[in-house]
Design an enzyme around this catalytic site. Structure first.
Site, short mmCIF file in Angstrom:
data_model
loop_
_atom_site.label_atom_id
_atom_site.label_comp_id
_atom_site.label_asym_id
_atom_site.label_seq_id
_atom_site.Cartn_x
_atom_site.Cartn_y
_atom_site.Cartn_z
CE LYS A 212 -8.47 -13.81 -7.01
NZ LYS A 212 -8.75 -14.14 -5.66
CE LYS B 41 -4.05 -1.56 -0.42
NZ LYS B 41 -4.57 -2.58 0.48
CE LYS C 192 -14.64 -5.05 -4.26
NZ LYS C 192 -14.36 -4.99 -2.85
#
Ligand code: TRP
Length: 329
Positions: free
Chosen positions: A194, A111, A197
């Protein structure tokens, strides 16, 4: 009965991958465990400090989970920020979380790299808040994906540390692992990997029929099989995998046959797949809209959840306060 805790960050709409990967398992768990499912709105501030509309994001996620069948009578469904006991316990947990171990966390390093302009303290102590979410209900099991394994490991470490320092009160929260039929990986429509989002390869539970048709018709394939029983390219296999999830077995069998004898027309297969996805999504979408617009119902669910969660959380917090040595005059 064992206790399960799971948190969901309100940072996006649910897609088919979320449904068949996680939500479907939540539906099974709520029958067999004492479940706490909550919307982690405090956590979402670590990456989305100025969300366009925090309240509406929470409302959307809540409506989606309820529409999928998460049942407020069976599970405790609540909003993290409604349970202030979590914030106090988090403060206490921070006193025994060391900077070194927090800096070393993979998700913190990721992050910090992704948002160098906002390396905030909440990001650093994210695992502490998550551990607090878990142990405040004395959870035995936590269903988490691969990306959350390290955070859960830290939760175990913090729980153990607390037990060693102040007295044995927390069970070790173990990962709830799924296998076999319970572990469905839903592929995306972009040919590899896969459904996600942020990948732009997903079908959302709120997508309109025509949006779904457009997305599926644009899905990546190849130029078609040229030999009988040819092995499938990943992109093509992905469409078959999706079909296996949403279509009737005889429909899937038909497309297997025409693939294997090289007479398949991907356009036909995609049309069928789109309609079958719509058959699944459309009723869920309608329920999401109904619930989203039913403020009275959402209020009722959220207050009932907050009450149940606070009962459990305040019981633990009282024990913790007394173990640490806080006493009132
Ligand atoms: N970190 C989790 C995620 O991003 C969300 C979360 C917050 C959570 N608190 C939790 C998950 C407690 C399980 C248990 O997916």
């Amino acid at each position: 009965m064992e206790t399960v805790v799971s948190g969901i960050r309100p940072t996006g709409n649910l897609h088919l991958g979320n449904y068949f990967g996680a939500v479907r398992n939540f539906l099974k768990m709520q029958a067999d465990y004492n479940c706490y499912f909550f919307i982690a709105d405090w956590h979402s501030l670590t990456t989305h400090p100025k969300p366009g509309d925090l309240h509406n994001n929470v409302r959307q996620v809540l409506a989606e989970y309820l529409a999928c069948g998460i049942d407020p009578e069976k599970a405790t469904i609540f909003i993290q920020s409604d349970v202030k006991e979590i914030a106090e316990f988090y403060l206490l947990m921070n006193m025994n979380a060391y900077l070194g171990e927090l800096y070393r966390t993979t998700s913190f390093k990721d992050k910090a790299r992704q948002q160098p302009e906002n390396v905030n303290a909440g990001l650093l102590t994210y695992p502490v808040l998550m551990a607090t979410d878990i142990i405040i209900h004395k959870a035995n099991k936590v269903p988490v994906g691969k990306d959350q394994e390290q955070n859960l490991e830290m939760a175990r470490k913090f729980a153990r540390r607390f037990n060693n320092m102040y007295g044995d009160i927390f069970p070790e929260p173990k990962p709830f692992t799924f296998d076999g039929a319970d572990l469905i990986k839903v592929p995306g429509l972009d040919g590899s990997g896969k459904m996600g989002k942020s990948e732009g390869n997903g079908v959302f539970l709120v997508d309109e029929d025509k949006v779904i048709r457009k997305k599926v018709m644009r899905a990546v394939t190849d130029s078609g099989p040229t030999e009988e029983n040819q092995e499938k390219a990943e992109a093509v296999q992905n469409l078959f995998t999706l079909m296996k999830i949403v279509s009737q077995p005889d429909v899937l069998a038909h497309y297997e046959t025409v693939y294997n004898n090289c007479s398949i027309r991907y356009g036909d297969m995609k049309k069928q797949l789109a309609e079958d996805i719509i058959g699944f999504v459309a009723p869920v979408r309608e329920r999401i809209l109904d619930i989203y617009n039913n403020e009275a119902y959402l209020h009722q669910v959220a207050s009932m959840g907050a009450e149940k969660a606070r009962e459990s959380a305040s019981k633990t917090l009282k024990e913790v306060q007394s173990l640490i040595g806080f006493r009132s005059f």
